[in-house]
Design an enzyme around this catalytic site. Structure first.
Site, PDB file in Angstrom:
ATOM      1  N   CYS A 104       0.761  -1.566   0.362  1.00  0.00           N
ATOM      2  CA  CYS A 104       0.441  -0.407  -0.073  1.00  0.00           C
ATOM      3  C   CYS A 104       1.252   1.268  -0.096  1.00  0.00           C
ATOM      4  CB  CYS A 104      -0.684   0.002   1.477  1.00  0.00           C
ATOM      5  SG  CYS A 104      -1.738  -1.024   1.136  1.00  0.00           S
TER       6      CYS A 104
ATOM      7  N   HIS B 280      -9.723   2.660   0.443  1.00  0.00           N
ATOM      8  CA  HIS B 280      -8.433   1.575  -0.089  1.00  0.00           C
ATOM      9  C   HIS B 280      -7.969   2.182  -1.109  1.00  0.00           C
ATOM     10  CE1 HIS B 280      -3.845   1.073   0.995  1.00  0.00           C
ATOM     11  NE2 HIS B 280      -4.319   0.794   2.324  1.00  0.00           N
TER      12      HIS B 280
ATOM     13  N   LYS C 286      -9.056   8.917   2.873  1.00  0.00           N
ATOM     14  CA  LYS C 286      -9.357   6.844   2.397  1.00  0.00           C
ATOM     15  C   LYS C 286     -10.857   6.524   2.897  1.00  0.00           C
ATOM     16  CE  LYS C 286      -5.592   4.370   2.819  1.00  0.00           C
ATOM     17  NZ  LYS C 286      -4.390   4.949   2.713  1.00  0.00           N
TER      18      LYS C 286
ATOM     19  N   GLU D 197      -1.416   4.993  13.901  1.00  0.00           N
ATOM     20  CA  GLU D 197      -0.129   6.115  13.466  1.00  0.00           C
ATOM     21  C   GLU D 197      -0.537   7.429  14.371  1.00  0.00           C
ATOM     22  OE1 GLU D 197      -1.012   7.604   8.728  1.00  0.00           O
ATOM     23  OE2 GLU D 197      -2.239   6.234   9.883  1.00  0.00           O
TER      24      GLU D 197
ATOM     25  N   PHE E  86       1.330  -4.045   3.726  1.00  0.00           N
ATOM     26  CA  PHE E  86       1.888  -5.298   3.802  1.00  0.00           C
ATOM     27  C   PHE E  86       3.295  -5.427   4.459  1.00  0.00           C
ATOM     28  CE2 PHE E  86      -3.143  -6.584   3.844  1.00  0.00           C
ATOM     29  CZ  PHE E  86      -3.576  -6.363   4.691  1.00  0.00           C
TER      30      PHE E  86
ATOM     31  N   HIS F 142      -2.288   7.721   6.967  1.00  0.00           N
ATOM     32  CA  HIS F 142      -2.789   7.007   6.097  1.00  0.00           C
ATOM     33  C   HIS F 142      -4.415   6.295   6.282  1.00  0.00           C
ATOM     34  CE1 HIS F 142      -1.641   2.477   4.406  1.00  0.00           C
ATOM     35  NE2 HIS F 142      -1.732   1.871   4.974  1.00  0.00           N
TER      36      HIS F 142
END
Length: 417
Positions: A165, A342, A337, A316, A403, A305
């Protein structure tokens, strides 16, 4: 060696909230949700039946029939947003040295639609190998860069990056480095993803990574909300034209903003879960600030994110407090998002464009779909819930984490001669 200045001179976007940059800009400040029932395939039997698709997409609006057949959808998206960005930058390619122009258009997954269909077709046969001649060149995740390079005759650096991502933030960081180190004059950089397939949705369902809020898709992406239950998959593409400052000035380019720093780190912790204290996320923001020669208190906005996952949003928020200290409470923070979902490998580029618009308009796009505070997330953080906020934005960060523990941050600054 004196590093060259890098500016942004073109933008292009094909997203669940609009098929061009103007539609996207308008939607992010209006708080529009791009989530709806999946139309690409019959998702009736899937745990998740909704996503943030690019709406009413017809490849024949962009390509002739023969060309469309030879391109996976992720490459179609990439070429479409790149074409908008190149046109937006008003490049006179007949008079410019395209030997010094490069492309880093990346994808986290690549041509999964092509791969899935070819394997299904093979499985339905008698075992005799019969694959299309475009199977491999349609599928591989670097091929979008190749297509863009060939279309415009850009003969500089040309490749794709893969960092889950964080993929297209890495693309932007690499493009930034190529220009400031003098390896290129202009770079087309961004990301594209078209992973809303049976394998894509089914695979993320099996990981329990995506929301299953089928009764209310529009509010399913809920970053920082107590009842968040996973991210909402999206697809689309974002492209930025990064250009060496002197080159841009010499050709009279319109300059959106300046790129002043970037950072890349690893969590070195877990295959899919973030570091619980946000160590990698904190490091990437810290190193990006050092790279930019900025102090934490110089920052006005962070496009986080913020995926709407139970662990990621907490991690985060802790990382932001770790890096910014008391200034964390003076920052504006939001997750777009919550609106566009996403976009995986395209997330960094699309969110970078949202970040740039925050700078241009001195306005913070909201984090929509907030209903209930999570007691594990500091309530004093300004997460811009549900409504946009007007404020001066001179310096802004865009974060993306992937990931495998891949982390990327890029920093934009209001342009000043």
């Amino acid at each position: 060696m004196e590093l060259k200045r890098v500016v942004v001179t073109g933008l292009g976007a094909l997203t669940p909230m609009g098929k061009n940059i103007d539609e996207f800009r308008k939607a992010i400040f209006e708080g529009v949700s791009g989530a709806d029932t999946i139309t690409r395939f019959d998702a009736t039997k899937f745990k998740t039946k909704f996503a943030c698709e690019v709406k009413n997409y017809d490849p024949l609006d962009y390509f002739d029939r023969k060309e469309a057949r030879r391109l996976d959808m992720y490459s179609q998206f990439a070429l479409s947003s790149a074409d908008e960005a190149v046109k937006d930058a008003q490049l006179n390619l007949e008079k410019l040295d395209t030997d010094r122009f490069g492309v880093i258009m990346s994808s986290g997954i690549g041509g999964i639609q092509t791969f899935e269909q070819e394997v299904i077709d093979f499985g339905r046969g008698d075992g005799t190998p019969h694959f299309g001649p475009f199977f491999i060149p349609k599928m591989i995740s670097d091929i979008a860069s190749g297509h863009i390079s060939m279309k415009y005759g850009f003969r500089g650096p040309n490749y794709g990056t893969v960092a889950a991502c964080a993929t297209s933030t890495v693309s932007l960081a690499n493009a930034f480095d190529h220009i400031r180190l003098g390896r290129a004059t202009l770079m087309v950089a961004g990301g594209s993803e078209a992973s809303l397939t049976r394998a894509g949705v089914g695979g993320f369902n099996a990981m329990h990574a995506i929301s299953t809020r089928n009764d209310d898709p529009k509010t399913a992406s809920r970053p920082f909300d107590l009842d968040r239950d996973g991210f909402v998959m999206g697809d689309g593409s974002g492209t930025l034209i990064l250009e060496e400052y002197e080159h841009a000035i010499a050709r009279g380019a319109r300059i959106y903003c300046e790129v002043v720093g970037a950072g890349l780190t690893a969590d070195a912790h877990h295959l899919t879960a973030p570091h619980p204290e946000g160590l990698g996320a904190a490091n990437v923001m810290k190193y990006a600030l050092i790279d930019a020669g900025l102090k934490p208190e110089d920052v006005d906005y962070i496009n986080v994110h913020g995926t709407s996952t139970p662990l990621g949003d907490i991690s985060e928020s802790l990382a932001i407090k770790s890096v910014f200290g008391d200034h964390a409470y003076k920052l504006s923070i939001s997750s777009t998002k919550s609106m566009h979902g996403h976009l995986l490998g395209a997330a960094g580029a699309v969110e970078a464009i949202a970040t740039i618009y925050a700078i241009l308009e001195n306005r913070i796009p909201p984090t929509i779909n907030h209903f209930t505070d999570d007691p594990r997330i500091d309530p004093k953080l300004d997460l811009t819930f549900n409504k946009p906020k007007d404020r001066q934005v001179n310096v802004a960060l865009s974060n993306t984490f992937g990931f495998g523990g891949h982390n990327g941050t890029i920093i934009f600054k209001k342009f000043d001669n």
